[in-house]
Design an enzyme around this catalytic site. Structure first.
Site, mmCIF file in Angstrom:
data_model
loop_
_atom_site.group_PDB
_atom_site.id
_atom_site.type_symbol
_atom_site.label_atom_id
_atom_site.label_comp_id
_atom_site.label_asym_id
_atom_site.label_seq_id
_atom_site.Cartn_x
_atom_site.Cartn_y
_atom_site.Cartn_z
ATOM 1 N N TYR A 1 41.211 50.516 42.289
ATOM 2 C CA TYR A 1 41.192 49.326 41.442
ATOM 3 C C TYR A 1 39.987 49.381 40.492
ATOM 4 O O TYR A 1 40.119 49.152 39.289
ATOM 5 C CB TYR A 1 41.163 48.057 42.307
ATOM 6 N N GLU B 1 43.518 36.421 41.758
ATOM 7 C CA GLU B 1 42.166 35.847 41.778
ATOM 8 C C GLU B 1 42.186 34.452 42.387
ATOM 9 O O GLU B 1 41.289 34.084 43.144
ATOM 10 C CB GLU B 1 41.561 35.817 40.370
ATOM 11 N N TRP C 1 38.142 40.100 48.149
ATOM 12 C CA TRP C 1 39.065 40.753 47.222
ATOM 13 C C TRP C 1 39.874 41.828 47.948
ATOM 14 O O TRP C 1 41.052 42.023 47.656
ATOM 15 C CB TRP C 1 38.292 41.319 46.035
#
Length: 186
Positions: free
Chosen positions: A16, A38, A46
């Site tokens: 990512y 998000e 995350w």
């Protein structure tokens, strides 16, 4: 050169970081995906949300905005039961809600991307942090975006979430200066 350290030893996080984080995107579908993820992250890590990304894509038909805008409460409950997504029903309902609001913004601005990128004059903000500790959790732009999106009835769009979102879609480049993925080093 030393890379950002936040991905740690996770291949998923490294992928990512290397291929998506802080890379400018103007694709409304991808932007909606990042807004959703998000928002789902709020209060979580995350890595947890990213590990559920494929199930999110399956559950929300690759973040098809029109499809998501028409999901019923029953369909959202079924997604909660059948998919490996964050189980918070308010977060799941925010997917439908935010899709509805994005369609309104697309009608007004031509695209969700146009609406968002106007906050940075359609050019990414390139920061030059010496360390990740210098990076803010929010800034005046994320506060402005959050305030306006809340007025427009978006959910899970606080200023900290919006700053992470800005990083996710490349409105801001927060790779540390010595990271080979920083805009000035590519």
């Amino acid at each position: 050169m030393s890379e950002c350290s936040w991905p740690g030893n996770s291949e998923m996080m490294k992928k990512y970081h290397d291929n998506e984080w802080c890379i400018p995107s103007h694709d409304d579908t991808y932007i909606f995906e990042m807004l959703t993820l998000e928002g789902a992250q709020s209060g979580l890590s995350w890595s947890i949300v990213l590990s559920k990304r494929e199930d999110y894509r399956k559950a929300f038909k690759n973040f098809d905005i029109e499809y998501c805008s028409k999901l019923s409460d029953e369909a959202l409950e079924k997604i909660r039961e059948d998919y490996n997504v964050v189980k918070n029903l308010l977060k799941l309902k925010s997917v439908r809600n935010n899709a509805i609001e994005i369609i309104k913004i697309q009608s007004e601005f031509g695209s969700f991307s146009n609406y968002l990128w106007k906050y940075v004059d359609f050019k990414p903000l390139i920061n030059n942090w010496e360390s990740e500790a210098s990076m803010p959790a929010q800034d005046s732009i994320s506060e402005q975006i959050s305030k306006d999106l809340k007025k427009r009835n978006f959910k899970f769009v606080g200023p900290v979430t919006m700053y992470s979102f800005m990083q996710a879609i490349g409105m801001v480049d927060d790779h540390k200066r010595t990271c080979p993925f920083h805009s000035l080093n590519r």
